[in-house]
Design a protein around this motif. Structure first.
Motif, PDB file in Angstrom:
ATOM      1  N   PHE A   1       0.830  -1.213   0.000  1.00 13.62           N
ATOM      2  CA  PHE A   1       0.000   0.000   0.000  1.00 13.62           C
ATOM      3  C   PHE A   1       0.860   1.256   0.000  1.00 13.62           C
ATOM      4  CE2 PHE A   1      -4.139  -1.860   1.964  1.00 13.62           C
ATOM      5  CZ  PHE A   1      -4.398  -2.476   0.749  1.00 13.62           C
ATOM      6  N   LEU A   2       1.959   1.251   0.776  1.00 19.38           N
ATOM      7  CA  LEU A   2       2.830   2.424   0.835  1.00 19.38           C
ATOM      8  C   LEU A   2       3.411   2.750  -0.534  1.00 19.38           C
ATOM      9  CD1 LEU A   2       4.785   1.909   4.191  1.00 19.38           C
ATOM     10  CD2 LEU A   2       3.210   3.778   3.630  1.00 19.38           C
ATOM     11  N   ILE A   3       3.790   1.717  -1.278  1.00 19.19           N
ATOM     12  CA  ILE A   3       4.414   1.953  -2.581  1.00 19.19           C
ATOM     13  C   ILE A   3       3.367   2.272  -3.647  1.00 19.19           C
ATOM     14  CG2 ILE A   3       5.729   0.846  -4.430  1.00 19.19           C
ATOM     15  CD1 ILE A   3       7.345  -0.584  -2.292  1.00 19.19           C
ATOM     16  N   TYR A   4       2.254   1.531  -3.657  1.00 14.34           N
ATOM     17  CA  TYR A   4       1.273   1.718  -4.722  1.00 14.34           C
ATOM     18  C   TYR A   4       0.436   2.982  -4.504  1.00 14.34           C
ATOM     19  CZ  TYR A   4      -2.548   0.750  -7.961  1.00 14.34           C
ATOM     20  OH  TYR A   4      -3.478   0.840  -8.963  1.00 14.34           O
ATOM     21  N   TYR A   5      -0.134   3.118  -3.313  1.00 11.53           N
ATOM     22  CA  TYR A   5      -0.964   4.294  -3.040  1.00 11.53           C
ATOM     23  C   TYR A   5      -0.127   5.494  -2.589  1.00 11.53           C
ATOM     24  CZ  TYR A   5      -4.902   1.065  -3.283  1.00 11.53           C
ATOM     25  OH  TYR A   5      -5.823   0.139  -3.711  1.00 11.53           O
ATOM     26  N   GLY A   6       0.967   5.231  -1.869  1.00 13.84           N
ATOM     27  CA  GLY A   6       1.785   6.325  -1.389  1.00 13.84           C
ATOM     28  C   GLY A   6       2.516   7.061  -2.491  1.00 13.84           C
ATOM     29  N   SER A   7       2.894   6.347  -3.542  1.00 13.19           N
ATOM     30  CA  SER A   7       3.607   7.012  -4.634  1.00 13.19           C
ATOM     31  C   SER A   7       2.731   8.047  -5.337  1.00 13.19           C
ATOM     32  CB  SER A   7       4.094   5.972  -5.647  1.00 13.19           C
ATOM     33  OG  SER A   7       3.007   5.232  -6.185  1.00 13.19           O
ATOM     34  N   GLY A   8       1.388   7.872  -5.262  1.00 15.04           N
ATOM     35  CA  GLY A   8       0.492   8.846  -5.874  1.00 15.04           C
ATOM     36  C   GLY A   8       0.568  10.214  -5.225  1.00 15.04           C
ATOM     37  N   GLN A   9       1.035  10.252  -3.968  1.00 15.96           N
ATOM     38  CA  GLN A   9       1.186  11.531  -3.285  1.00 15.96           C
ATOM     39  C   GLN A   9       2.341  12.358  -3.859  1.00 15.96           C
ATOM     40  OE1 GLN A   9      -1.112  12.288  -0.916  1.00 15.96           O
ATOM     41  NE2 GLN A   9      -2.031  10.282  -1.390  1.00 15.96           N
ATOM     42  N   PHE A  10       3.215  11.694  -4.583  1.00 15.10           N
ATOM     43  CA  PHE A  10       4.383  12.375  -5.154  1.00 15.10           C
ATOM     44  C   PHE A  10       4.373  12.275  -6.681  1.00 15.10           C
ATOM     45  CE2 PHE A  10       5.402  10.531  -1.019  1.00 15.10           C
ATOM     46  CZ  PHE A  10       5.827  11.645  -0.319  1.00 15.10           C
ATOM     47  N   ARG A  11       3.174  12.348  -7.237  1.00 16.10           N
ATOM     48  CA  ARG A  11       3.035  12.158  -8.683  1.00 16.10           C
ATOM     49  C   ARG A  11       3.821  13.206  -9.465  1.00 16.10           C
ATOM     50  NH1 ARG A  11      -2.572  11.488 -12.192  1.00 16.10           N
ATOM     51  NH2 ARG A  11      -1.559  11.463 -14.245  1.00 16.10           N
TER      52      ARG A  11
ATOM     53  N   GLU B   1       6.474  14.973  -8.579  1.00 18.42           N
ATOM     54  CA  GLU B   1       7.910  14.744  -8.469  1.00 18.42           C
ATOM     55  C   GLU B   1       8.350  13.536  -9.276  1.00 18.42           C
ATOM     56  OE1 GLU B   1       5.850  15.281  -6.089  1.00 18.42           O
ATOM     57  OE2 GLU B   1       6.512  17.047  -4.963  1.00 18.42           O
ATOM     58  N   LEU B   2       7.558  12.460  -9.216  1.00 21.41           N
ATOM     59  CA  LEU B   2       7.905  11.256  -9.970  1.00 21.41           C
ATOM     60  C   LEU B   2       7.783  11.479 -11.475  1.00 21.41           C
ATOM     61  CD1 LEU B   2       6.160   8.568  -7.729  1.00 21.41           C
ATOM     62  CD2 LEU B   2       8.595   9.052  -7.875  1.00 21.41           C
ATOM     63  N   THR B   3       6.821  12.328 -11.878  1.00 25.44           N
ATOM     64  CA  THR B   3       6.685  12.657 -13.293  1.00 25.44           C
ATOM     65  C   THR B   3       7.889  13.446 -13.777  1.00 25.44           C
ATOM     66  OG1 THR B   3       4.270  12.688 -13.092  1.00 25.44           O
ATOM     67  CG2 THR B   3       5.233  13.759 -15.022  1.00 25.44           C
ATOM     68  N   ASP B   4       8.353  14.388 -12.949  1.00 27.58           N
ATOM     69  CA  ASP B   4       9.536  15.164 -13.313  1.00 27.58           C
ATOM     70  C   ASP B   4      10.768  14.270 -13.433  1.00 27.58           C
ATOM     71  OD1 ASP B   4       8.007  17.441 -13.300  1.00 27.58           O
ATOM     72  OD2 ASP B   4       8.523  17.984 -11.232  1.00 27.58           O
ATOM     73  N   LEU B   5      10.833  13.230 -12.605  1.00 27.95           N
ATOM     74  CA  LEU B   5      11.963  12.300 -12.667  1.00 27.95           C
ATOM     75  C   LEU B   5      11.810  11.289 -13.793  1.00 27.95           C
ATOM     76  CD1 LEU B   5      12.470  11.582  -8.849  1.00 27.95           C
ATOM     77  CD2 LEU B   5      13.932  12.977 -10.324  1.00 27.95           C
ATOM     78  N   GLY B   6      10.629  11.229 -14.400  1.00 23.84           N
ATOM     79  CA  GLY B   6      10.398  10.300 -15.505  1.00 23.84           C
ATOM     80  C   GLY B   6      10.135   8.880 -15.093  1.00 23.84           C
ATOM     81  N   VAL B   7       9.691   8.652 -13.827  1.00 18.53           N
ATOM     82  CA  VAL B   7       9.449   7.287 -13.350  1.00 18.53           C
ATOM     83  C   VAL B   7       7.993   7.075 -12.940  1.00 18.53           C
ATOM     84  CG1 VAL B   7      11.831   6.920 -12.607  1.00 18.53           C
ATOM     85  CG2 VAL B   7      10.193   7.951 -11.020  1.00 18.53           C
ATOM     86  N   TRP B   8       7.117   8.039 -13.230  1.00 15.31           N
ATOM     87  CA  TRP B   8       5.724   7.867 -12.849  1.00 15.31           C
ATOM     88  C   TRP B   8       5.076   6.705 -13.592  1.00 15.31           C
ATOM     89  CZ3 TRP B   8       2.366   8.032  -9.364  1.00 15.31           C
ATOM     90  CH2 TRP B   8       1.005   8.011  -9.644  1.00 15.31           C
ATOM     91  N   TRP B   9       5.520   6.436 -14.810  1.00 19.32           N
ATOM     92  CA  TRP B   9       4.988   5.303 -15.570  1.00 19.32           C
ATOM     93  C   TRP B   9       5.195   3.986 -14.816  1.00 19.32           C
ATOM     94  CZ3 TRP B   9       8.276   1.332 -16.702  1.00 19.32           C
ATOM     95  CH2 TRP B   9       9.658   1.606 -16.588  1.00 19.32           C
ATOM     96  N   PHE B  10       6.258   3.923 -14.034  1.00 20.68           N
ATOM     97  CA  PHE B  10       6.561   2.714 -13.263  1.00 20.68           C
ATOM     98  C   PHE B  10       5.625   2.576 -12.065  1.00 20.68           C
ATOM     99  CE2 PHE B  10       8.741   0.386  -9.926  1.00 20.68           C
ATOM    100  CZ  PHE B  10       9.310  -0.687 -10.597  1.00 20.68           C
ATOM    101  N   PHE B  11       5.447   3.670 -11.309  1.00 22.56           N
ATOM    102  CA  PHE B  11       4.686   3.598 -10.065  1.00 22.56           C
ATOM    103  C   PHE B  11       3.181   3.650 -10.278  1.00 22.56           C
ATOM    104  CE2 PHE B  11       8.870   4.893  -8.576  1.00 22.56           C
ATOM    105  CZ  PHE B  11       9.031   4.090  -7.452  1.00 22.56           C
ATOM    106  N   ARG B  12       2.727   3.982 -11.470  1.00 24.43           N
ATOM    107  CA  ARG B  12       1.283   3.975 -11.704  1.00 24.43           C
ATOM    108  C   ARG B  12       0.789   2.603 -12.163  1.00 24.43           C
ATOM    109  NH1 ARG B  12       0.631   7.465 -17.345  1.00 24.43           N
ATOM    110  NH2 ARG B  12       1.519   5.895 -18.742  1.00 24.43           N
ATOM    111  N   ASP B  13       1.709   1.690 -12.462  1.00 19.39           N
ATOM    112  CA  ASP B  13       1.344   0.353 -12.922  1.00 19.39           C
ATOM    113  C   ASP B  13       1.315  -0.601 -11.729  1.00 19.39           C
ATOM    114  OD1 ASP B  13       1.658  -2.400 -13.960  1.00 19.39           O
ATOM    115  OD2 ASP B  13       1.810  -1.381 -15.892  1.00 19.39           O
ATOM    116  N   PRO B  14       0.181  -1.266 -11.467  1.00 22.11           N
ATOM    117  CA  PRO B  14       0.110  -2.159 -10.292  1.00 22.11           C
ATOM    118  C   PRO B  14       1.086  -3.326 -10.366  1.00 22.11           C
ATOM    119  CG  PRO B  14      -1.833  -2.410 -11.688  1.00 22.11           C
ATOM    120  CD  PRO B  14      -1.096  -1.205 -12.186  1.00 22.11           C
TER     121      PRO B  14
END
Length: 249
Positions: free
Chosen positions: A69-79, A81-94
Motif C-alpha cells: 500500500f505504501l508503494i502503490y498508493y503512497g507514490s500517488g502523493q508524489f506524482r 515529483e515522480l513525473t519530473d523524474l520520468g518514473v511515474w509510468w513505473f509507479f502507476r502500474d500495479p
C-alpha cells in the motif's frame, strides 16, 4: 463444485501464469541484490552496516500488505515529483509496484539468510585458501560462496515458497493473479468452491517447486554422500592421522 472449474479454468490458468511471473522475477531480483548486501552487512564499516540494518528491520518488521500500500498508493502523493523524474509510468502500474515491493521484501529475507550462510563457512577453509595465496575474488568464488549457498539453500527455498503464497495480496491492487481472478469469479457466481480450486493451484505449484528444489539440493550436496545399496548415506568422517614422532639427533 466442478462446474465452476470447467467454466472458469482458463481464467485461473491465466492468473497462475501471472502469479508465477511475479514470484519468479521478484525472487531473481532479490537474489541478485541480497548477496552484495549480505557481504556489506558483514563489513566492519558502520556506514554500510546501519543503512542495511534499517532496511532489513523495516521490511522484516512490517506487513507485506502495508509495504504494498505504501508503494502503490503512497507514490500517488508524489506524482508531480515522480513525473519530473520520468518514473511515474513505473509507479502507476500495479504490476511494477507489486514487483518492486516483493523484490525489496524478499531481498531483506534473503540477505539475512545469506549472512547466516556466510558466517557458517568453516574459517579453517578460508585460512587454507589464504595460505595458498588466493585473491579475495577467487576465495569467494571457489570456497566461500559454494559453502554459503549450500548451507542457505533450504532456507532460500522456504523464502521462495512464502513469497509465492504472499503474492496473493497483489490482488488487492487490481492485479489479476490467481487470487485476483478467484475473487472476480466469486463475485460473479457466489460459488465458494472457486477458493478451493485456487488453494489447489497454490498447493500444486508449491508441491512441484519443493520437489524440484529437493532435486537441486541433492545435486549440490552429492559430494557429501556415498552410495550404499542404492541408498545415499552421509560420508564417514575421516580419521585423524596419527602424529609422527619427531626425533632430534
Amino acid at each position: 463444485m466442478f462446474e465452476v472449474l470447467i467454466d472458469y479454468w482458463p481464467k485461473l490458468l491465466d492468473g497462475m501464469s501471472m502469479t508465477l511471473k511475479l514470484t519468479f522475477i521478484s525472487v531473481v531480483i532479490a537474489g541478485l541484490l541480497s548477496l552484495p548486501l549480505a557481504i556489506l552487512r558483514r563489513s566492519k564499516n558502520k556506514a554500510f552496516q546501519w543503512p542495511i540494518r534499517l532496511f532489513v528491520s523495516f521490511f522484516r518488521g512490517t506487513p507485506l500488505l502495508a509495504q504494498l500500500f505504501l508503494i502503490y498508493y503512497g507514490s500517488g502523493q508524489f506524482r508531480e515529483e515522480l513525473t519530473d523524474l520520468g518514473v511515474w509510468w513505473f509507479f502507476r502500474d500495479p504490476f511494477y509496484c507489486a514487483l518492486f515491493t516483493f523484490a525489496l521484501n524478499s531481498t531483506a529475507y534473503q540477505l539475512e539468510i545469506l549472512r547466516g550462510g556466510l558466517q557458517a563457512v568453516p574459517y579453517g577453509e578460508i585460512e587454507a585458501g589464504v595460505a595458498l595465496g588466493m585473491k579475495r575474488t577467487l576465495l569467494y568464488r571457489t570456497i566461500i560462496l559454494p559453502h554459503t549457498y549450500r548451507i542457505a539453500l533450504p532456507a532460500l527455498g522456504n523464502e521462495i515458497i512464502l513469497m509465492l503464497k504472499g503474492s496473493a495480496i497483489a490482488s488487492v491492487i487490481t492485479l489479476m493473479d490467481v487470487m485476483g481472478h478467484t475473487r472476480r469469479v466469486f463475485s460473479q457466481t457466489f460459488d465458494i468452491s472457486v477458493y478451493f480450486w485456487a488453494a489447489i493451484i497454490y498447493l500444486m505449484i508449491t508441491t512441484l517447486f519443493v520437489f524440484a528444489w529437493r532435486l537441486l539440493e541433492k545435486r549440490l550436496t552429492r559430494h557429501m554422500y556415498y552410495p550404499v545399496n542404492n541408498k545415499h548415506l552421509p560420508a564417514p568422517k575421516a580419521l585423524n592421522p596419527p602424529k609422527e614422532t619427531c626425533h632430534v639427533n
